[in-house]
Design an enzyme around this catalytic site. Structure first.
Site, short mmCIF file in Angstrom:
data_model
loop_
_atom_site.label_atom_id
_atom_site.label_comp_id
_atom_site.label_asym_id
_atom_site.label_seq_id
_atom_site.Cartn_x
_atom_site.Cartn_y
_atom_site.Cartn_z
N GLY A 1 2.84 2.41 11.11
CA GLY A 1 3.89 3.30 10.90
C GLY A 1 4.62 3.60 12.10
O GLY A 1 5.11 4.57 12.19
N ASN B 1 0.91 -1.20 -0.01
CA ASN B 1 0.11 -0.01 -0.22
C ASN B 1 0.96 1.26 -0.02
O ASN B 1 1.55 1.59 1.06
CB ASN B 1 -0.84 0.01 1.31
CG ASN B 1 -1.50 1.36 1.46
OD1 ASN B 1 -1.66 1.99 0.57
ND2 ASN B 1 -2.41 1.44 2.67
N TRP B 2 0.94 1.92 -0.97
CA TRP B 2 1.94 3.17 -1.15
C TRP B 2 1.28 4.35 -0.58
O TRP B 2 2.16 5.30 -0.64
CB TRP B 2 2.40 3.29 -2.88
CG TRP B 2 3.15 1.96 -3.26
CD1 TRP B 2 3.47 0.98 -2.66
CD2 TRP B 2 3.53 2.09 -4.62
NE1 TRP B 2 4.09 0.00 -3.60
CE2 TRP B 2 4.05 0.87 -4.88
CE3 TRP B 2 3.46 2.78 -5.87
CZ2 TRP B 2 4.68 0.29 -5.94
CZ3 TRP B 2 4.06 2.50 -7.04
CH2 TRP B 2 4.86 1.19 -7.13
N LYS B 3 0.30 4.40 -0.19
CA LYS B 3 -0.50 5.46 0.38
C LYS B 3 -0.28 6.57 -0.57
O LYS B 3 -0.05 6.58 -1.73
CB LYS B 3 0.05 5.65 1.87
CG LYS B 3 -0.11 4.32 2.69
CD LYS B 3 0.00 4.51 4.18
CE LYS B 3 -0.13 3.25 4.91
NZ LYS B 3 -0.07 3.24 6.11
N SER C 1 3.47 -2.34 10.21
CA SER C 1 5.08 -2.21 10.40
C SER C 1 5.63 -3.74 10.12
O SER C 1 6.74 -4.30 10.91
CB SER C 1 5.43 -2.08 11.88
OG SER C 1 5.26 -0.74 12.16
N GLU D 1 -5.19 -4.75 10.58
CA GLU D 1 -4.16 -3.90 10.79
C GLU D 1 -4.44 -3.26 12.21
O GLU D 1 -5.29 -2.24 12.04
CB GLU D 1 -4.36 -2.89 9.70
CG GLU D 1 -4.05 -3.59 8.23
CD GLU D 1 -3.35 -2.42 7.47
OE1 GLU D 1 -2.35 -2.76 6.70
OE2 GLU D 1 -3.97 -1.16 7.26
N HIS E 1 -9.50 1.15 5.10
CA HIS E 1 -8.12 1.50 5.88
C HIS E 1 -8.35 2.41 6.94
O HIS E 1 -9.22 3.47 6.92
CB HIS E 1 -6.86 2.14 4.86
CG HIS E 1 -5.64 1.95 5.26
ND1 HIS E 1 -4.99 2.97 6.41
CD2 HIS E 1 -4.69 1.14 5.24
CE1 HIS E 1 -3.79 2.55 6.70
NE2 HIS E 1 -3.56 1.53 5.98
N GLU F 1 -6.63 4.85 8.08
CA GLU F 1 -6.37 6.05 7.78
C GLU F 1 -7.46 6.83 7.35
O GLU F 1 -7.61 7.97 7.53
CB GLU F 1 -5.02 6.36 6.77
CG GLU F 1 -3.59 6.20 7.75
CD GLU F 1 -2.74 5.71 6.98
OE1 GLU F 1 -2.74 5.57 5.68
OE2 GLU F 1 -1.84 5.05 7.51
N GLY G 1 2.98 -1.24 4.38
CA GLY G 1 3.07 0.26 3.99
C GLY G 1 4.22 0.70 3.62
O GLY G 1 4.88 0.43 2.55
N GLY G 2 4.91 1.40 4.73
CA GLY G 2 6.29 2.06 4.35
C GLY G 2 7.47 1.33 3.69
O GLY G 2 8.04 1.76 2.84
#
Ligand code: 13P
Length: 252
Positions: free
Chosen positions: A173, A9-11, A213, A167, A95, A97, A234-235
């Site tokens: 993150g 997920n590149w957000k 993470s 999640e 998600h 977010e 993610g990251g």
């Protein structure tokens, strides 16, 4: 045996050019790859070009959100028809977010899951508790509510096609991953929920991803757990080499 699925997920990251660089790098490595499903979810602006780039490879395209109407006066939204048009196969829905920062409700999540199924794409429905909910012992109440409302009125035969991403919000993150045991417990709860409210067959088929993470050095232990079928990263999915290592370590 459920087929592992690792999704990035590149957000809200990467210009079209940067997105293409990553897609090309991943394609070099996973042009053909039989051991797991690999999905990348670039921002909307890069979907079309990235989709073209990976279309002849084993890597699949996903979007990060969708609206539930097909077209019309909905400024700023992107429809399932448009995602289908750029060959998206997966759509992340709900998600944390989106829930926390943009007020997305379980009812909206439910409409989105239904429309994505109707268009023949695969929803990745995200659920997870916040830190204070874990600390005050309401984790499973929260998950149950998100599952009940998010999956409301979905036919039994469709539930097995959905992917659920667990999640925990406190692990996103933050560098703080759920332990494999904490994650396994939540995943087992989700699978049992599906068996109880839908049917055994769907619960056995259902793939449940862990997200929060995930890194090359913790993915193998997570994947070793019985009910963890993949990861939503993610990251660590933004860099080619790191994401390649996660995919490789996931099938050890
Ligand atoms: P991180 O891997 O950066 O913690 O993000 C997880 C996530 O939100 C994936 O959807």
């Amino acid at each position: 045996m459920r087929r592992p699925i690792i999704a990035g997920n590149w957000k809200m990251n990467k210009t079209v050019e940067d997105a293409l660089d990553v897609a090309i790098g991943l394609k070099r490595k996973f042009y053909t790859f039989g051991e797991a499903d690999i999905v990348i979810c670039p921002p909307f602006t890069a979907l079309s070009k990235v989709g073209d780039e990976i279309s002849d490879s084993s890597i699949m395209l996903g979007a990060q959100d969708v609206y539930w109407e097909e077209e019309g006066a909905f400024t700023g939204e992107v429809s399932p028809k448009m995602l289908k048009d750029v060959r998206a196969r997966y759509v992340i829905i709900g998600h944390s977010e989106r829930r926390v920062l943009f007020g997305e409700t379980d009812e909206a999540v439910n409409k989105k899951v239904k429309v994505v199924l109707r268009y023949g794409m695969i929803p990745i429905m995200c659920i997870g508790e916040r830190l204070e909910e874990r600390d005050n012992g309401t984790t499973y109440e929260v998950l149950e509510k998100q599952l009940t409302r998010g999956l409301k009125d979905i036919p039994k035969e469709d539930v097995g096609r959905i992917i659920i991403a667990y999640e925990p919000v406190w692990a996103i993150g933050t560098g703080r991953t759920a332990t494999p045991r904490e994650a396994q417990e939540a995943h087992k709860f989700i699978r049992d929920f599906i068996e109880k409210h839908f049917e055994k067959e769907a619960s056995v088929k259902l793939r449940i991803q862990y997200g929060g993470s995930v890194k090359p050095d913790n993915i193998a232990k997570l994947m070793a757990e019985e009910d963890i079928d993949g990861a939503l990263v993610g990251g660590a999915s933004l860099d080619v080499n790191t994401f390649v290592q996660i995919v490789e370590n996931s099938i050890l």
